[in-house]
Design a protein around this motif. Sequence first.
Motif, PDB file in Angstrom:
ATOM      1  N   ALA A 238      38.217  42.092  30.738  1.00  0.00           N
ATOM      2  CA  ALA A 238      38.947  43.304  30.552  1.00  0.00           C
ATOM      3  C   ALA A 238      39.527  44.000  31.870  1.00  0.00           C
ATOM      4  CB  ALA A 238      38.231  44.388  29.828  1.00  0.00           C
ATOM      5  N   PHE A 239      38.722  43.935  32.766  1.00  0.00           N
ATOM      6  CA  PHE A 239      39.163  44.649  34.097  1.00  0.00           C
ATOM      7  C   PHE A 239      40.379  43.798  34.596  1.00  0.00           C
ATOM      8  CE2 PHE A 239      39.321  44.457  38.897  1.00  0.00           C
ATOM      9  CZ  PHE A 239      39.661  45.641  39.022  1.00  0.00           C
ATOM     10  N   LEU A 240      40.299  42.478  34.629  1.00  0.00           N
ATOM     11  CA  LEU A 240      41.392  41.559  35.061  1.00  0.00           C
ATOM     12  C   LEU A 240      42.589  41.734  34.154  1.00  0.00           C
ATOM     13  CD1 LEU A 240      39.390  38.151  35.791  1.00  0.00           C
ATOM     14  CD2 LEU A 240      40.538  39.703  37.626  1.00  0.00           C
ATOM     15  N   CYS A 241      42.377  42.203  32.932  1.00  0.00           N
ATOM     16  CA  CYS A 241      43.791  42.290  32.208  1.00  0.00           C
ATOM     17  C   CYS A 241      44.286  43.533  32.281  1.00  0.00           C
ATOM     18  CB  CYS A 241      43.271  42.404  30.534  1.00  0.00           C
ATOM     19  SG  CYS A 241      42.622  40.728  30.080  1.00  0.00           S
ATOM     20  N   SER A 242      43.730  44.389  33.291  1.00  0.00           N
ATOM     21  CA  SER A 242      44.282  46.001  33.476  1.00  0.00           C
ATOM     22  C   SER A 242      45.507  45.761  34.379  1.00  0.00           C
ATOM     23  CB  SER A 242      42.924  46.499  34.033  1.00  0.00           C
ATOM     24  OG  SER A 242      43.455  47.756  34.548  1.00  0.00           O
ATOM     25  N   PRO A 243      46.182  46.938  34.619  1.00  0.00           N
ATOM     26  CA  PRO A 243      47.142  46.953  35.607  1.00  0.00           C
ATOM     27  C   PRO A 243      46.516  47.156  36.997  1.00  0.00           C
ATOM     28  CG  PRO A 243      47.839  48.444  33.815  1.00  0.00           C
ATOM     29  CD  PRO A 243      46.474  47.615  33.350  1.00  0.00           C
ATOM     30  N   LEU A 244      45.201  47.621  36.909  1.00  0.00           N
ATOM     31  CA  LEU A 244      44.471  48.006  38.338  1.00  0.00           C
ATOM     32  C   LEU A 244      44.033  46.852  38.868  1.00  0.00           C
ATOM     33  CD1 LEU A 244      41.733  50.532  36.833  1.00  0.00           C
ATOM     34  CD2 LEU A 244      44.078  51.072  37.950  1.00  0.00           C
ATOM     35  N   ALA A 245      44.272  45.379  38.217  1.00  0.00           N
ATOM     36  CA  ALA A 245      44.049  44.282  38.671  1.00  0.00           C
ATOM     37  C   ALA A 245      45.264  43.490  38.902  1.00  0.00           C
ATOM     38  CB  ALA A 245      42.988  43.319  37.892  1.00  0.00           C
ATOM     39  N   GLY A 246      46.381  43.830  39.131  1.00  0.00           N
ATOM     40  CA  GLY A 246      47.379  43.518  39.179  1.00  0.00           C
ATOM     41  C   GLY A 246      47.767  42.636  40.560  1.00  0.00           C
ATOM     42  N   TYR A 247      46.880  42.850  41.579  1.00  0.00           N
ATOM     43  CA  TYR A 247      47.268  42.252  42.731  1.00  0.00           C
ATOM     44  C   TYR A 247      46.034  41.168  42.870  1.00  0.00           C
ATOM     45  CZ  TYR A 247      49.112  42.153  47.440  1.00  0.00           C
ATOM     46  OH  TYR A 247      49.673  41.988  48.770  1.00  0.00           O
ATOM     47  N   ILE A 248      45.483  40.675  41.735  1.00  0.00           N
ATOM     48  CA  ILE A 248      44.555  39.458  41.679  1.00  0.00           C
ATOM     49  C   ILE A 248      45.316  38.412  40.978  1.00  0.00           C
ATOM     50  CG2 ILE A 248      42.321  38.666  41.234  1.00  0.00           C
ATOM     51  CD1 ILE A 248      41.149  41.541  41.204  1.00  0.00           C
ATOM     52  N   THR A 249      45.586  37.278  41.722  1.00  0.00           N
ATOM     53  CA  THR A 249      46.129  36.209  40.818  1.00  0.00           C
ATOM     54  C   THR A 249      45.963  34.960  41.385  1.00  0.00           C
ATOM     55  OG1 THR A 249      48.210  35.643  39.637  1.00  0.00           O
ATOM     56  CG2 THR A 249      48.466  36.047  41.837  1.00  0.00           C
ATOM     57  N   GLY A 250      45.752  33.928  40.549  1.00  0.00           N
ATOM     58  CA  GLY A 250      45.247  32.645  41.058  1.00  0.00           C
ATOM     59  C   GLY A 250      44.013  32.430  41.609  1.00  0.00           C
ATOM     60  N   GLN A 251      43.189  33.190  41.208  1.00  0.00           N
ATOM     61  CA  GLN A 251      41.642  33.157  41.620  1.00  0.00           C
ATOM     62  C   GLN A 251      40.809  32.672  40.461  1.00  0.00           C
ATOM     63  OE1 GLN A 251      41.086  34.128  44.855  1.00  0.00           O
ATOM     64  NE2 GLN A 251      43.393  34.307  44.619  1.00  0.00           N
ATOM     65  N   ASN A 252      39.768  31.990  41.068  1.00  0.00           N
ATOM     66  CA  ASN A 252      38.739  31.518  40.297  1.00  0.00           C
ATOM     67  C   ASN A 252      37.390  32.330  40.622  1.00  0.00           C
ATOM     68  OD1 ASN A 252      39.749  28.707  39.162  1.00  0.00           O
ATOM     69  ND2 ASN A 252      40.427  28.801  41.400  1.00  0.00           N
ATOM     70  N   ILE A 253      37.067  33.356  39.586  1.00  0.00           N
ATOM     71  CA  ILE A 253      36.151  34.128  39.436  1.00  0.00           C
ATOM     72  C   ILE A 253      34.628  33.681  39.130  1.00  0.00           C
ATOM     73  CG2 ILE A 253      35.681  36.538  39.119  1.00  0.00           C
ATOM     74  CD1 ILE A 253      38.787  36.839  39.318  1.00  0.00           C
ATOM     75  N   LEU A 254      33.737  33.455  39.882  1.00  0.00           N
ATOM     76  CA  LEU A 254      32.628  33.092  39.555  1.00  0.00           C
ATOM     77  C   LEU A 254      31.635  34.102  38.984  1.00  0.00           C
ATOM     78  CD1 LEU A 254      30.762  30.288  39.521  1.00  0.00           C
ATOM     79  CD2 LEU A 254      30.373  30.788  41.843  1.00  0.00           C
ATOM     80  N   MET A 255      31.115  33.953  37.730  1.00  0.00           N
ATOM     81  CA  MET A 255      30.004  35.022  37.316  1.00  0.00           C
ATOM     82  C   MET A 255      28.782  34.077  37.150  1.00  0.00           C
ATOM     83  SD  MET A 255      32.120  37.173  34.748  1.00  0.00           S
ATOM     84  CE  MET A 255      30.542  38.641  34.925  1.00  0.00           C
ATOM     85  N   ASP A 256      27.742  34.043  38.068  1.00  0.00           N
ATOM     86  CA  ASP A 256      26.391  33.118  37.843  1.00  0.00           C
ATOM     87  C   ASP A 256      25.284  33.582  38.104  1.00  0.00           C
ATOM     88  OD1 ASP A 256      27.103  33.110  40.568  1.00  0.00           O
ATOM     89  OD2 ASP A 256      26.903  30.739  40.756  1.00  0.00           O
ATOM     90  N   GLY A 257      25.222  34.899  38.571  1.00  0.00           N
ATOM     91  CA  GLY A 257      24.022  35.653  38.869  1.00  0.00           C
ATOM     92  C   GLY A 257      23.662  35.092  40.238  1.00  0.00           C
ATOM     93  N   GLY A 258      24.693  34.643  41.059  1.00  0.00           N
ATOM     94  CA  GLY A 258      24.165  34.258  42.406  1.00  0.00           C
ATOM     95  C   GLY A 258      23.712  32.667  42.602  1.00  0.00           C
ATOM     96  N   ALA A 259      23.883  32.043  41.474  1.00  0.00           N
ATOM     97  CA  ALA A 259      23.275  30.494  41.459  1.00  0.00           C
ATOM     98  C   ALA A 259      24.373  29.553  42.278  1.00  0.00           C
ATOM     99  CB  ALA A 259      23.566  29.902  39.874  1.00  0.00           C
ATOM    100  N   TYR A 260      25.505  29.885  42.652  1.00  0.00           N
ATOM    101  CA  TYR A 260      26.237  29.181  43.598  1.00  0.00           C
ATOM    102  C   TYR A 260      25.821  29.603  45.288  1.00  0.00           C
ATOM    103  CZ  TYR A 260      29.993  27.152  46.322  1.00  0.00           C
ATOM    104  OH  TYR A 260      30.897  26.261  47.152  1.00  0.00           O
ATOM    105  N   ALA A 261      25.269  28.706  45.800  1.00  0.00           N
ATOM    106  CA  ALA A 261      24.730  29.103  47.243  1.00  0.00           C
ATOM    107  C   ALA A 261      25.559  29.142  48.309  1.00  0.00           C
ATOM    108  CB  ALA A 261      23.461  28.020  47.486  1.00  0.00           C
ATOM    109  N   GLY A 262      26.770  28.882  47.973  1.00  0.00           N
ATOM    110  CA  GLY A 262      27.888  28.903  49.310  1.00  0.00           C
ATOM    111  C   GLY A 262      28.166  30.276  49.723  1.00  0.00           C
ATOM    112  N   THR A 263      28.662  30.295  50.944  1.00  0.00           N
ATOM    113  CA  THR A 263      29.270  31.763  51.393  1.00  0.00           C
ATOM    114  C   THR A 263      30.285  32.397  50.618  1.00  0.00           C
ATOM    115  OG1 THR A 263      28.470  31.194  53.558  1.00  0.00           O
ATOM    116  CG2 THR A 263      29.778  33.048  53.543  1.00  0.00           C
ATOM    117  N   PHE A 264      31.163  31.113  50.377  1.00  0.00           N
ATOM    118  CA  PHE A 264      32.519  31.619  49.783  1.00  0.00           C
ATOM    119  C   PHE A 264      32.411  31.019  48.263  1.00  0.00           C
ATOM    120  CE2 PHE A 264      33.945  31.353  54.091  1.00  0.00           C
ATOM    121  CZ  PHE A 264      34.143  32.708  54.362  1.00  0.00           C
TER     122      PHE A 264
END
Length: 264
Positions: A238-264
Amino acid sequence: MDLAIAGKWALVCGASRGLGLGCTQALAYEGVNVFMVARRSDVLESAAAELRAQLGPKSAVQVVTCAQDITTEAGRAAVFASHADFDIVITNAGGPPTGNFRDWDRADWIRAVDANMLTPIALIQATVDGMAARGYGRIINITSSAVKAPIDTLGLSNGARSGLTGFVAGLARSPIAAQGVTVNNLLPGAFDTDRLKNIFQTASQKNGQEVEAIAAQRRKGIPAQRFGLPDEFGAVCAFLCSPLAGYITGQNILMDGGAYAGTF
Ligand code: NAD
């Protein structure tokens, strides 16, 4: 925080259960009219009825259902015949089965590519130019953490979703970026849905371990020590659908509780 999306129209695919339902609910609670698509009419209708009840009789939010297989041309045609001009599109369909790539034939690959790459692209193709012409659009593809950290047994998912990810990276940076349209991918790690339960059941049938033992082992490998909740997933959507997130595009947003161990 007012997400300022009340009154917009969202197409949500795979909306009757799991992550798609989490996104549907979060958007509807923000006042977005939701067009829910899933294959099984009974499950879809009961999810929609529950949502209408939660919203209450005074809510202005429209909850529309359309029982279709979104991976078929006929299913998509039925959706767009019933409603066009979506401001928000959440692409989502069931994930491909787990297995060993040595057992998969061309038909298995075509099914996975159809559901998890070509279907989102067809949905984007049908909606993105209208969004750009109207000056506002949000496209969110539900993909998988497997795009970033591939899982051997999910080869069909790794392959098909990586194709979609490459396509989206180019599209998001095309002229639509200056026309109010953002395109992003949400990458779930392990979320507590039927899909995850099915994966554990399949593993249990294969190796004889108890389903709960497999789940516990998986939880242990996640820094948060738990599975994600569809509500948490929906809130980020819902946040990404908001005008407030208008400067976020082309991103891969990971939601995994920290499972991915990389810095980025
Ligand atoms: P789920 O099985 O709990 O729910 C899937 C939903 O999609 C259901 O509403 C189902 O009816 C609908 N659906 C499936 N195929 C469809 C089709 N062809 N047309 C229309 N609707 C269809 O799954 P989920 O856990 O919510 O997962 C959603 C997506 O996220 C899947 O692609 C899954 O592979 C991916 N994913 C999930 C997890 C997780 O841990 N849950 C992790 C990584 C990726």
